[in-house]
Write a protein that holds these residues in place. Structure first.
Motif, PDB file in Angstrom:
ATOM      1  N   GLU A  49       0.797  -1.228   0.000  1.00 19.85           N
ATOM      2  CA  GLU A  49       0.000   0.000   0.000  1.00 19.85           C
ATOM      3  C   GLU A  49       0.828   1.275   0.000  1.00 19.85           C
ATOM      4  OE1 GLU A  49      -3.077   0.148   2.986  1.00 19.85           O
ATOM      5  OE2 GLU A  49      -3.626  -1.941   2.642  1.00 19.85           O
ATOM      6  N   TRP A  50       1.924   1.304   0.720  1.00 17.15           N
ATOM      7  CA  TRP A  50       2.624   2.563   0.957  1.00 17.15           C
ATOM      8  C   TRP A  50       3.969   2.680   0.264  1.00 17.15           C
ATOM      9  CZ3 TRP A  50       1.349   1.072   6.525  1.00 17.15           C
ATOM     10  CH2 TRP A  50       0.004   1.347   6.783  1.00 17.15           C
ATOM     11  N   TRP A  51       4.443   1.589  -0.325  1.00 19.33           N
ATOM     12  CA  TRP A  51       5.723   1.624  -1.014  1.00 19.33           C
ATOM     13  C   TRP A  51       5.541   1.305  -2.494  1.00 19.33           C
ATOM     14  CZ3 TRP A  51      10.391   3.131   1.091  1.00 19.33           C
ATOM     15  CH2 TRP A  51      10.402   3.336   2.468  1.00 19.33           C
ATOM     16  N   VAL A  52       4.473   1.816  -3.086  1.00 19.79           N
ATOM     17  CA  VAL A  52       4.173   1.592  -4.500  1.00 19.79           C
ATOM     18  C   VAL A  52       4.243   2.911  -5.251  1.00 19.79           C
ATOM     19  CG1 VAL A  52       2.806  -0.493  -4.105  1.00 19.79           C
ATOM     20  CG2 VAL A  52       1.687   1.747  -4.068  1.00 19.79           C
ATOM     21  N   ALA A  53       4.460   2.801  -6.551  1.00 22.47           N
ATOM     22  CA  ALA A  53       4.655   3.995  -7.380  1.00 22.47           C
ATOM     23  C   ALA A  53       3.498   4.980  -7.247  1.00 22.47           C
ATOM     24  CB  ALA A  53       4.848   3.586  -8.840  1.00 22.47           C
ATOM     25  N   GLU A  54       2.266   4.485  -7.268  1.00 24.56           N
ATOM     26  CA  GLU A  54       1.103   5.384  -7.207  1.00 24.56           C
ATOM     27  C   GLU A  54       1.099   6.203  -5.919  1.00 24.56           C
ATOM     28  OE1 GLU A  54       0.861   2.012  -7.665  1.00 24.56           O
ATOM     29  OE2 GLU A  54       0.628   2.075  -9.843  1.00 24.56           O
ATOM     30  N   ARG A  55       1.459   5.576  -4.809  1.00 22.86           N
ATOM     31  CA  ARG A  55       1.482   6.286  -3.528  1.00 22.86           C
ATOM     32  C   ARG A  55       2.592   7.335  -3.524  1.00 22.86           C
ATOM     33  NH1 ARG A  55      -2.518   6.342  -0.725  1.00 22.86           N
ATOM     34  NH2 ARG A  55      -2.567   4.150  -0.239  1.00 22.86           N
ATOM     35  N   PHE A  56       3.761   6.986  -4.076  1.00 24.01           N
ATOM     36  CA  PHE A  56       4.852   7.957  -4.126  1.00 24.01           C
ATOM     37  C   PHE A  56       4.528   9.109  -5.066  1.00 24.01           C
ATOM     38  CE2 PHE A  56       7.486   4.480  -2.352  1.00 24.01           C
ATOM     39  CZ  PHE A  56       7.940   5.168  -1.232  1.00 24.01           C
ATOM     40  N   GLU A  57       3.859   8.832  -6.173  1.00 25.07           N
ATOM     41  CA  GLU A  57       3.469   9.913  -7.080  1.00 25.07           C
ATOM     42  C   GLU A  57       2.548  10.897  -6.371  1.00 25.07           C
ATOM     43  OE1 GLU A  57       1.845   7.929 -10.498  1.00 25.07           O
ATOM     44  OE2 GLU A  57       3.823   7.150 -11.082  1.00 25.07           O
ATOM     45  N   ALA A  58       1.563  10.375  -5.645  1.00 25.38           N
ATOM     46  CA  ALA A  58       0.642  11.238  -4.910  1.00 25.38           C
ATOM     47  C   ALA A  58       1.372  11.989  -3.809  1.00 25.38           C
ATOM     48  CB  ALA A  58      -0.500  10.405  -4.326  1.00 25.38           C
ATOM     49  N   SER A  59       2.274  11.326  -3.120  1.00 22.47           N
ATOM     50  CA  SER A  59       3.009  11.964  -2.033  1.00 22.47           C
ATOM     51  C   SER A  59       3.939  13.065  -2.544  1.00 22.47           C
ATOM     52  CB  SER A  59       3.810  10.911  -1.261  1.00 22.47           C
ATOM     53  OG  SER A  59       4.510  11.506  -0.194  1.00 22.47           O
ATOM     54  N   LEU A  60       4.613  12.800  -3.645  1.00 21.07           N
ATOM     55  CA  LEU A  60       5.510  13.813  -4.209  1.00 21.07           C
ATOM     56  C   LEU A  60       4.760  15.085  -4.593  1.00 21.07           C
ATOM     57  CD1 LEU A  60       7.796  11.473  -6.297  1.00 21.07           C
ATOM     58  CD2 LEU A  60       8.637  13.146  -4.626  1.00 21.07           C
ATOM     59  N   ALA A  61       3.476  14.963  -4.890  1.00 21.72           N
ATOM     60  CA  ALA A  61       2.682  16.131  -5.276  1.00 21.72           C
ATOM     61  C   ALA A  61       2.369  17.045  -4.097  1.00 21.72           C
ATOM     62  CB  ALA A  61       1.380  15.678  -5.938  1.00 21.72           C
ATOM     63  N   VAL A  62       2.391  16.506  -2.868  1.00 21.76           N
ATOM     64  CA  VAL A  62       1.958  17.317  -1.721  1.00 21.76           C
ATOM     65  C   VAL A  62       2.945  17.354  -0.566  1.00 21.76           C
ATOM     66  CG1 VAL A  62      -0.497  17.058  -2.228  1.00 21.76           C
ATOM     67  CG2 VAL A  62       0.629  15.402  -0.716  1.00 21.76           C
ATOM     68  N   ASN A  63       3.958  16.507  -0.589  1.00 23.36           N
ATOM     69  CA  ASN A  63       4.931  16.443   0.495  1.00 23.36           C
ATOM     70  C   ASN A  63       6.330  16.728  -0.015  1.00 23.36           C
ATOM     71  OD1 ASN A  63       3.129  15.516   2.624  1.00 23.36           O
ATOM     72  ND2 ASN A  63       3.057  13.575   1.522  1.00 23.36           N
ATOM     73  N   THR A  64       7.213  17.055   0.901  1.00 23.38           N
ATOM     74  CA  THR A  64       8.619  17.228   0.578  1.00 23.38           C
ATOM     75  C   THR A  64       9.323  15.894   0.792  1.00 23.38           C
ATOM     76  OG1 THR A  64       8.574  19.545   1.266  1.00 23.38           O
ATOM     77  CG2 THR A  64      10.728  18.480   1.187  1.00 23.38           C
ATOM     78  N   HIS A  65      10.132  15.501  -0.167  1.00 19.36           N
ATOM     79  CA  HIS A  65      10.911  14.270  -0.073  1.00 19.36           C
ATOM     80  C   HIS A  65      12.390  14.624  -0.171  1.00 19.36           C
ATOM     81  CE1 HIS A  65       6.995  12.752  -1.078  1.00 19.36           C
ATOM     82  NE2 HIS A  65       7.396  11.520  -0.832  1.00 19.36           N
ATOM     83  N   LEU A  66      13.171  14.022   0.693  1.00 18.63           N
ATOM     84  CA  LEU A  66      14.614  14.159   0.639  1.00 18.63           C
ATOM     85  C   LEU A  66      15.211  12.789   0.374  1.00 18.63           C
ATOM     86  CD1 LEU A  66      15.234  16.474   3.728  1.00 18.63           C
ATOM     87  CD2 LEU A  66      15.077  17.142   1.320  1.00 18.63           C
ATOM     88  N   VAL A  67      16.280  12.770  -0.395  1.00 18.60           N
ATOM     89  CA  VAL A  67      16.956  11.535  -0.767  1.00 18.60           C
ATOM     90  C   VAL A  67      18.407  11.637  -0.327  1.00 18.60           C
ATOM     91  CG1 VAL A  67      17.773  10.173  -2.729  1.00 18.60           C
ATOM     92  CG2 VAL A  67      15.477  11.135  -2.754  1.00 18.60           C
ATOM     93  N   ALA A  68      18.893  10.577   0.280  1.00 18.90           N
ATOM     94  CA  ALA A  68      20.331  10.424   0.510  1.00 18.90           C
ATOM     95  C   ALA A  68      20.812   9.435  -0.540  1.00 18.90           C
ATOM     96  CB  ALA A  68      20.611   9.910   1.915  1.00 18.90           C
ATOM     97  N   GLU A  69      21.829   9.853  -1.249  1.00 15.81           N
ATOM     98  CA  GLU A  69      22.306   9.087  -2.393  1.00 15.81           C
ATOM     99  C   GLU A  69      23.790   8.794  -2.213  1.00 15.81           C
ATOM    100  OE1 GLU A  69      20.915   9.819  -6.800  1.00 15.81           O
ATOM    101  OE2 GLU A  69      22.487  11.232  -6.237  1.00 15.81           O
ATOM    102  N   CYS A  70      24.179   7.588  -2.581  1.00 15.26           N
ATOM    103  CA  CYS A  70      25.583   7.188  -2.516  1.00 15.26           C
ATOM    104  C   CYS A  70      25.884   6.388  -3.781  1.00 15.26           C
ATOM    105  CB  CYS A  70      25.818   6.347  -1.260  1.00 15.26           C
ATOM    106  SG  CYS A  70      27.519   5.846  -1.015  1.00 15.26           S
ATOM    107  N   ASP A  71      26.887   6.801  -4.494  1.00 16.22           N
ATOM    108  CA  ASP A  71      27.256   6.117  -5.743  1.00 16.22           C
ATOM    109  C   ASP A  71      26.060   5.956  -6.678  1.00 16.22           C
ATOM    110  OD1 ASP A  71      29.919   5.898  -4.945  1.00 16.22           O
ATOM    111  OD2 ASP A  71      29.590   3.947  -4.006  1.00 16.22           O
ATOM    112  N   GLY A  72      25.193   6.981  -6.757  1.00 14.48           N
ATOM    113  CA  GLY A  72      24.055   6.961  -7.664  1.00 14.48           C
ATOM    114  C   GLY A  72      22.875   6.141  -7.190  1.00 14.48           C
ATOM    115  N   GLN A  73      22.927   5.584  -5.986  1.00 12.40           N
ATOM    116  CA  GLN A  73      21.848   4.767  -5.445  1.00 12.40           C
ATOM    117  C   GLN A  73      21.152   5.489  -4.298  1.00 12.40           C
ATOM    118  OE1 GLN A  73      20.986   1.509  -6.441  1.00 12.40           O
ATOM    119  NE2 GLN A  73      22.370   1.884  -8.133  1.00 12.40           N
TER     120      GLN A  73
END
Length: 178
Positions: A49-73
């Motif tokens: 339910e919460w780790w699927v593309a549709e949920r992330f698309e909706a979340s990205l539209a209304v929430n702030t997301h931060l990513v920690a990236e290492c070697d492109g991952q």
């Protein structure tokens, strides 16, 4: 995910739609070992339910997301926003809350300070004086981390079917860098 070199640089940036596959990969790495011992069905429900593309698309539209990236991952991520913009109902809550919905670090990168770094970034970006989050009852590693960072338990909410949600809050007055 291949383990990165111990000294590999970690960058933090805003999350985008291009990160969604990396978010899902992160979920596959963190959810089963974190929540499976608490309730295996709940862990699967989280992934479904919460780790699927549709949920992330909706979340990205209304929430702030931060990513920690290492070697492109994507090795960690955080997401936060207003409770009123959530996809869930919270009938027990009155008023508005700024909530950190996710803060997860890939197990291969635990102990490198990435979670602390992401939390500090979130706290700096929150507009209000408080930051709220939910922890699943039984997730002792998360409780210990958040308590050490100044969060206090405020309430427990359960439905009798799934593990209780435990709401934690941190007063940010005087603790943020600006």
């Amino acid at each position: 995910m291949a383990e990165a070199a111990v000294g590999a640089a970690v960058t933090v940036r805003a999350g985008t739609h291009a990160d969604i596959p990396g978010f899902r990969d992160l979920g596959e790495a963190v959810v089963p070992p974190t929540y499976g011992p608490i309730d295996e069905a709940y862990a699967q429900r989280m992934l479904d339910e919460w780790w699927v593309a549709e949920r992330f698309e909706a979340s990205l539209a209304v929430n702030t997301h931060l990513v920690a990236e290492c070697d492109g991952q994507v090795v960690a991520m955080a997401a936060f926003g207003l409770l009123s913009r959530s996809h869930r109902d919270f009938p027990h809550v009155t008023g508005e809350r700024e909530v950190m919905w996710k803060l997860y670090v890939h197990p291969d990168h635990h102990g490198r300070g990435i979670g602390s770094r992401l939390l500090a970034e979130v706290e700096a970006l929150v507009e209000g004086d408080e930051l709220w989050l939910e922890v699943v009852d039984g997730n002792e590693q998360a409780f210990a981390f958040y308590r050490a960072k100044g969060f206090v338990e405020v309430e427990r909410v359960g439905d009798g079917v799934w593990p209780d949600d435990v709401w934690l809050r941190k007063d940010l007055r005087g603790t943020r860098r600006r």
